[in-house]
Write a protein that holds these residues in place. Sequence first.
Motif, PDB file in Angstrom:
ATOM      1  N   GLY A 281      31.697  37.354  36.109  1.00  0.00           N
ATOM      2  CA  GLY A 281      30.670  36.492  36.908  1.00  0.00           C
ATOM      3  C   GLY A 281      31.357  36.417  38.320  1.00  0.00           C
ATOM      4  N   LYS A 282      30.691  35.951  39.203  1.00  0.00           N
ATOM      5  CA  LYS A 282      31.187  35.560  40.582  1.00  0.00           C
ATOM      6  C   LYS A 282      32.448  34.563  40.621  1.00  0.00           C
ATOM      7  CE  LYS A 282      28.062  34.569  43.864  1.00  0.00           C
ATOM      8  NZ  LYS A 282      27.112  33.566  44.488  1.00  0.00           N
ATOM      9  N   ASP A 283      32.566  33.796  39.733  1.00  0.00           N
ATOM     10  CA  ASP A 283      33.711  32.575  39.839  1.00  0.00           C
ATOM     11  C   ASP A 283      34.750  33.387  39.339  1.00  0.00           C
ATOM     12  OD1 ASP A 283      32.115  30.469  40.533  1.00  0.00           O
ATOM     13  OD2 ASP A 283      31.587  29.674  38.733  1.00  0.00           O
ATOM     14  N   GLU A 284      34.744  34.362  38.394  1.00  0.00           N
ATOM     15  CA  GLU A 284      35.879  35.155  37.846  1.00  0.00           C
ATOM     16  C   GLU A 284      36.295  36.155  39.111  1.00  0.00           C
ATOM     17  OE1 GLU A 284      35.591  36.264  33.283  1.00  0.00           O
ATOM     18  OE2 GLU A 284      33.585  36.299  34.103  1.00  0.00           O
ATOM     19  N   ILE A 285      35.400  36.539  39.829  1.00  0.00           N
ATOM     20  CA  ILE A 285      35.747  37.667  40.938  1.00  0.00           C
ATOM     21  C   ILE A 285      36.589  36.818  41.918  1.00  0.00           C
ATOM     22  CG2 ILE A 285      34.861  39.107  42.719  1.00  0.00           C
ATOM     23  CD1 ILE A 285      32.384  39.621  40.924  1.00  0.00           C
ATOM     24  N   LYS A 286      35.998  35.443  42.030  1.00  0.00           N
ATOM     25  CA  LYS A 286      36.715  34.714  43.168  1.00  0.00           C
ATOM     26  C   LYS A 286      38.103  34.260  42.616  1.00  0.00           C
ATOM     27  CE  LYS A 286      34.215  31.141  44.640  1.00  0.00           C
ATOM     28  NZ  LYS A 286      33.117  29.977  44.497  1.00  0.00           N
ATOM     29  N   GLU A 287      38.278  34.065  41.344  1.00  0.00           N
ATOM     30  CA  GLU A 287      39.705  33.466  40.991  1.00  0.00           C
ATOM     31  C   GLU A 287      40.664  34.817  41.290  1.00  0.00           C
ATOM     32  OE1 GLU A 287      41.103  30.830  40.241  1.00  0.00           O
ATOM     33  OE2 GLU A 287      38.846  29.886  40.888  1.00  0.00           O
ATOM     34  N   ILE A 288      40.152  36.129  41.069  1.00  0.00           N
ATOM     35  CA  ILE A 288      41.081  37.329  41.341  1.00  0.00           C
ATOM     36  C   ILE A 288      41.235  37.503  42.681  1.00  0.00           C
ATOM     37  CG2 ILE A 288      40.982  39.518  41.306  1.00  0.00           C
ATOM     38  CD1 ILE A 288      39.329  39.573  38.403  1.00  0.00           C
ATOM     39  N   LEU A 289      40.221  37.535  43.325  1.00  0.00           N
ATOM     40  CA  LEU A 289      40.495  37.343  44.857  1.00  0.00           C
ATOM     41  C   LEU A 289      41.481  36.337  45.553  1.00  0.00           C
ATOM     42  CD1 LEU A 289      36.923  38.426  46.024  1.00  0.00           C
ATOM     43  CD2 LEU A 289      38.824  39.982  46.100  1.00  0.00           C
ATOM     44  N   LYS A 290      41.369  35.145  45.064  1.00  0.00           N
ATOM     45  CA  LYS A 290      42.035  33.933  45.334  1.00  0.00           C
ATOM     46  C   LYS A 290      43.639  34.097  45.197  1.00  0.00           C
ATOM     47  CE  LYS A 290      40.772  29.828  44.600  1.00  0.00           C
ATOM     48  NZ  LYS A 290      39.755  28.735  43.942  1.00  0.00           N
ATOM     49  N   LYS A 291      43.738  34.875  44.036  1.00  0.00           N
ATOM     50  CA  LYS A 291      45.231  35.031  43.517  1.00  0.00           C
ATOM     51  C   LYS A 291      45.801  35.823  44.388  1.00  0.00           C
ATOM     52  CE  LYS A 291      48.112  36.168  39.483  1.00  0.00           C
ATOM     53  NZ  LYS A 291      47.818  36.853  38.115  1.00  0.00           N
TER      54      LYS A 291
END
Length: 319
Positions: A281-291
Amino acid sequence: MKDSWGREIDYLRISLTESCNLRCIYCMPEGSAPKTCGEVLTKENIFAIVEAGVELNIKKIRLTGGEPLLRQDIVELVKGIKDRGIEKIYITTNGILLADKIEDLKNTGLDGVNISLDTLDREQFASITRGGELEKVLVGIKKSLNLNLEVKINSVIIKDINENAIDDLVKLTVDNKLDVRFIELMPIGQGKNFTGINNSEIYNRLEKNFGFDRDYKEIKGVSTYYKLQNSKGKIGFISPINSCFCETCNKIRLTSDGVIKRCLNTKGNINIKEYLDKNIGKDEIKEILKKEIFNKPEKHLFGKENEAEEMKNMNAIGG
């Protein structure tokens, strides 16, 4: 979204393919075999990343390669990215296919184009690119200017190869509203086989031969810009070797097969396509990008011992 060094990261470069219709001597081996289309990011992969990126304040996207105009879905990609809330979208291209596609790209949201061009001499161009036709590139540049797009020429000057091209390239800025930017050759892949010209040498040459407008100097991102007297365009210098610009770096990169690159000359740590293909999902994608954004290194390590050094050719990185 800021990295651990306090830099605002709002720019994402997405490589669409390793394939290219040229074989520039400092970029690709003559007989290289790029990945097939099935191994690259799909349109759906890219849109998912863009949607997550917008929520992390990514404002600008550049589509690169290889040669991005080889992607059959390039117009759909530009439209889809712009429709998802990206403020500015650009393409970096060798210009061979530009004239045929630029009008459709402009109509679907493209804001500007960077064209890799190292000489205005036809024979020299054919030699550097291993067979490219300069006239096609020049027509593409003219069409882009006529469409009022932002146009930048990216030039790499190599010792004993194209030093004679500098003055002619700079003269393009006199009567055309475009930027000519000199990018120092980086010791990546095939680039290690050649010796680049220091941008300070090019600056001094231009100061002697033409003279700069003393009232104009602009630092924008990793580029420092000057102008000739009464010129319509600008002259830019991107100097990763001569003058490390990392403190102003605002970008992360995504290779065509999905590897997130925190820095140009450092290997990636994660392949996001593997997660996208599992429909995260989008939230998981965001967490990867944020890291990945947060852990950007302070600076590149060109010329220093670096066990994480990127060994791929530039077309496989998304330069």
